[in-house]
Write an enzyme that holds these catalytic residues in place. Structure first.
Site, mmCIF file in Angstrom:
data_model
loop_
_atom_site.group_PDB
_atom_site.id
_atom_site.type_symbol
_atom_site.label_atom_id
_atom_site.label_comp_id
_atom_site.label_asym_id
_atom_site.label_seq_id
_atom_site.Cartn_x
_atom_site.Cartn_y
_atom_site.Cartn_z
ATOM 1 N N LYS A 280 62.062 61.063 -5.920
ATOM 2 C CA LYS A 280 60.697 60.678 -6.280
ATOM 3 C C LYS A 280 60.607 59.155 -6.230
ATOM 4 O O LYS A 280 61.339 58.463 -6.932
ATOM 5 C CB LYS A 280 60.349 61.186 -7.684
ATOM 6 C CG LYS A 280 59.024 60.621 -8.230
ATOM 7 C CD LYS A 280 58.672 61.187 -9.615
ATOM 8 C CE LYS A 280 57.452 60.478 -10.209
ATOM 9 N NZ LYS A 280 57.097 60.953 -11.561
ATOM 10 N N LYS A 292 47.132 56.441 -17.878
ATOM 11 C CA LYS A 292 48.059 56.369 -19.011
ATOM 12 C C LYS A 292 47.564 55.332 -20.019
ATOM 13 O O LYS A 292 46.874 54.391 -19.647
ATOM 14 C CB LYS A 292 49.442 55.916 -18.516
ATOM 15 C CG LYS A 292 50.233 56.978 -17.778
ATOM 16 C CD LYS A 292 51.608 56.459 -17.391
ATOM 17 C CE LYS A 292 52.402 57.507 -16.626
ATOM 18 N NZ LYS A 292 52.740 58.696 -17.441
ATOM 19 N N ARG A 366 55.519 65.835 -9.077
ATOM 20 C CA ARG A 366 55.675 67.152 -8.451
ATOM 21 C C ARG A 366 54.815 67.275 -7.199
ATOM 22 O O ARG A 366 55.152 67.999 -6.268
ATOM 23 C CB ARG A 366 55.365 68.252 -9.479
ATOM 24 C CG ARG A 366 53.971 68.193 -10.036
ATOM 25 C CD ARG A 366 53.820 68.953 -11.352
ATOM 26 N NE ARG A 366 54.248 68.179 -12.504
ATOM 27 C CZ ARG A 366 54.216 68.619 -13.763
ATOM 28 N NH1 ARG A 366 53.776 69.844 -14.033
ATOM 29 N NH2 ARG A 366 54.625 67.856 -14.748
HETATM 30 N N1 BES Z 1 56.512 59.404 -14.486
HETATM 31 C C1 BES Z 1 55.996 60.245 -15.486
HETATM 32 C C2 BES Z 1 57.071 60.824 -16.398
HETATM 33 C C3 BES Z 1 57.629 59.910 -17.441
HETATM 34 C C4 BES Z 1 56.883 59.607 -18.565
HETATM 35 C C5 BES Z 1 58.900 59.434 -17.344
HETATM 36 C C6 BES Z 1 57.415 58.801 -19.549
HETATM 37 C C7 BES Z 1 59.446 58.640 -18.335
HETATM 38 C C8 BES Z 1 58.693 58.322 -19.434
HETATM 39 C C9 BES Z 1 55.259 61.416 -14.855
HETATM 40 O O1 BES Z 1 54.621 61.154 -13.660
HETATM 41 C C10 BES Z 1 54.224 61.853 -15.829
HETATM 42 O O2 BES Z 1 53.320 61.097 -16.071
HETATM 43 N N2 BES Z 1 54.372 63.055 -16.356
HETATM 44 C C11 BES Z 1 53.464 63.557 -17.326
HETATM 45 C C12 BES Z 1 53.203 65.015 -16.997
HETATM 46 C C13 BES Z 1 52.085 65.611 -17.778
HETATM 47 C C14 BES Z 1 50.769 64.990 -17.368
HETATM 48 C C15 BES Z 1 52.067 67.088 -17.532
HETATM 49 C C16 BES Z 1 54.120 63.425 -18.694
HETATM 50 O O3 BES Z 1 55.334 63.619 -18.809
HETATM 51 O O4 BES Z 1 53.411 63.072 -19.630
HETATM 52 ZN ZN ZN Z 2 55.366 59.640 -12.589
HETATM 53 MN MN MN Z 3 52.648 60.426 -13.951
#
Ligand code: BES
Ligand code: ZN
Ligand code: MN
Length: 507
Positions: A280, A292, A366
């Site tokens: 990724k 975010k 994903r």
């Molecule tokens: N890159 C993030 C995951 C992440 C978040 C890694 C915090 C390390 C620290 C990923 O793209 C993401 O934002 N995932 C979301 C998924 C959710 C929206 C289902 C998450 O984990 O909040």
């Molecule tokens: Zn991400």
């Molecule tokens: Mn994300």
């Protein structure tokens, strides 16, 4: 266009020089002689020799300072008479039957300590050291892998470098003559691993305005320039032609073009199937329209650490010229919220033909990986491993110690667990049961891109599993392990160690 600092990828050679040889602990001229000690006042032969030459001074000091020689404890002696070394560092290794854990613990402490010493060179006497269930090559490799971490510093973009730069230039490891060739082998592997880890750390730490998808592609180009690495970079128009509607839905809101970077390393028989690594490479994750929150968002520059681990592993492979075939695929994109960005509720068609309802644009990893995984099928890989900073939920589940491991193949899963244990870069198996799949049901498309709060790292893996049914596949969620936060903020280079070990174990 986004303002991009004009920094070009560099593939620095390690600034630390390692060598193995026999060492005479009395005559060795060195800034710091490192002598192993054990609990209950026992000394390694090299330390015993210095003790004799100093008429028992070493043992006297051990008693006076109440030095217990537990693994990781150390005692610095600044002026020891009758020997050539400037300083002596007594390094505790615990009980004389050294365990692998104790040896590693001592080396991490040593690495920390050496950072603050004004020594240009250090010499470790490892002559009669044996670590339970490990060979000499393991020992020398561990030393290089621990101390070699010091050759990366995150000051590349500071105009004023540190007041106390690392003095260390040379590390000499002393072994018995009969052990030298094995020690040499471990040294060579350790140096190659460190090179890969430090490349992954450097890429991870670079900010999003420098390390863009284009920068990742340029780094791959640098790697392929002098080496036996075939590089193909698919541009957005190529991805469109292949039907990668899912990946392109992520880059839609960004001014930086997405890249699908494909590196083919052929060290083995032309006809044998490759191992595939898919990373990724979100060079910055704002969340997109599902933006975010502000605090800590800078850390989303690390959202390309999966890609960095693929590049790092490739670099190690090229160094070691391993006799296997490996293809590295990187799905590189930004996740930004401009006027062309994907909106919650949008439905896209992936390269596999499956339609996806994007309920949250922040679940973008994903979306890029599924198309990269479908693309990887064309290589008919023996196994495919994707590596991704995929979910915050994985950090909640496993913290910073283990990467989350999901797989549709039990033997691949246990091989990865073993490789993680061997390399001290651990992964822990998580379930991928069908029970979780229904959380991804959508009223309007084949699949939704989120599955609710519960089991968030598992439903993310379930999403990917829909695109890997025809392959032996594993997914490593490295959201908790790829970087450190707080005052020690910085990329760790994980899981390069695990991936290299997995590949070494295939030979
Ligand atoms: N890159 C993030 C995951 C992440 C978040 C890694 C915090 C390390 C620290 C990923 O793209 C993401 O934002 N995932 C979301 C998924 C959710 C929206 C289902 C998450 O984990 O909040
Ligand atoms: Zn991400
Ligand atoms: Mn994300």
């Amino acid at each position: 266009m986004t303002k991009t600092a004009k920094t070009k990828p560099t593939l620095k050679d390690a600034s630390l020089h390692f060598s193995v040889n026999t060492i005479d602990s009395i005559k060795m001229t060195t800034d710091c002689l490192i002598l192993p000690c054990f609990e209950k006042g026992e000394l390694a032969t090299s330390a015993e020799a210095v003790n004799t030459a100093t008429q028992g001074e070493i043992k006297r000091l051990i008693t006076r300072e109440k030095f217990q020689a537990k693994a990781g404890q150390s005692l610095l002696l600044l002026s020891v008479p009758n020997i050539a070394a400037e300083r002596v560092l007594l390094l505790g290794l615990g009980t004389k039957e050294i365990s692998a854990d104790n040896f590693r613990k001592a080396l991490s402490k040593l690495s920390e300590l050496v950072k603050s010493l004004p020594c240009k060179d250090i010499s470790l006497c490892l002559d009669d050291i044996s670590v339970k269930e490990k060979n000499t090559d393991w020992i020398s490799r561990q030393v290089v892998e621990h101390i070699g971490l010091l050759s990366y510093t995150s000051d590349r973009l500071k105009s004023k470098k540190s007041d106390t730069p690392l003095a260390l230039k040379k590390v000499q490891l002393g072994f018995n003559k009969s052990a030298l060739s094995l020690a040499e082998k471990g040294l060579r592997i350790g140096q190659a691993v460190i090179k890969g880890i430090n490349l992954a750390r450097e890429l991870g730490d670079l900010p999003g305005n420098i390390c863009t998808p284009t920068y990742l592609a340029e780094t791959a180009k640098k790697l392929s320039a002098k080496n036996a690495l075939k590089l193909t970079v698919l541009e957005e128009k190529d991805m469109k032609a292949l039907g990668m509607g899912s990946l392109l839905s992520v880059s839609a809101g960004s001014d930086q073009p997405a890249k699908l970077i494909v590196m083919e390393y052929q060290g083995g028989n032309k006809k044998s199937a490759p191992y595939a690594l898919v990373g990724k490479g979100i060079t910055f994750d704002t969340g997109g329209i599902s933006l975010k929150p502000g605090p800590g968002m800078d850390e989303m520059k690390y959202d390309m650490c999966g890609a960095a681990s693929v590049l790092g592993t490739m670099q190690t492979l090229l160094e070691l010229k391993l006799p296997i075939n490996v293809v590295g695929v990187i799905a590189a994109s930004e996740n930004m919220p401009n006027g062309k960005a994907t909106k919650p509720g949008d439905i896209v068609t992936s390269m596999s033909g499956q339609t996806i309802e994007i309920l949250n644009t922040d679940a973008e990893g994903r979306l890029v990986l599924c198309d990269a995984l479908t693309y990887t099928e064309k290589f008919k890989p023996k196994t495919v491993i994707d590596i991704a900073t995929l979910t915050g939920a994985c950090v909640i589940a496993l913290g910073n110690h283990a990467s989350g491991l999901f797989s549709n193949d039990d033997s691949l899963s246990s091989e990865l667990v073993n490789a993680g244990n061997e390399s001290n870069d651990r992964a822990w198996p998580m379930p991928l049961w069908d029970d979780y799949q229904k959380q991804l049901d959508s009223n309007f498309a084949d699949i939704a891109n989120i599955g609710g709060k519960e089991g968030g790292s598992i439903t993310a893996a379930c999403f990917l599993s829909r695109f890997t049914k025809n392959m032996k596949w594993a997914h490593l969620d490295i959201a908790g392990t790829a970087w450190k936060s707080g005052s020690a903020k910085g990329a760790t280079g994980r899981p390069v160690g695990l991936l290299v070990q997995y590949l070494l174990n295939q030979i």
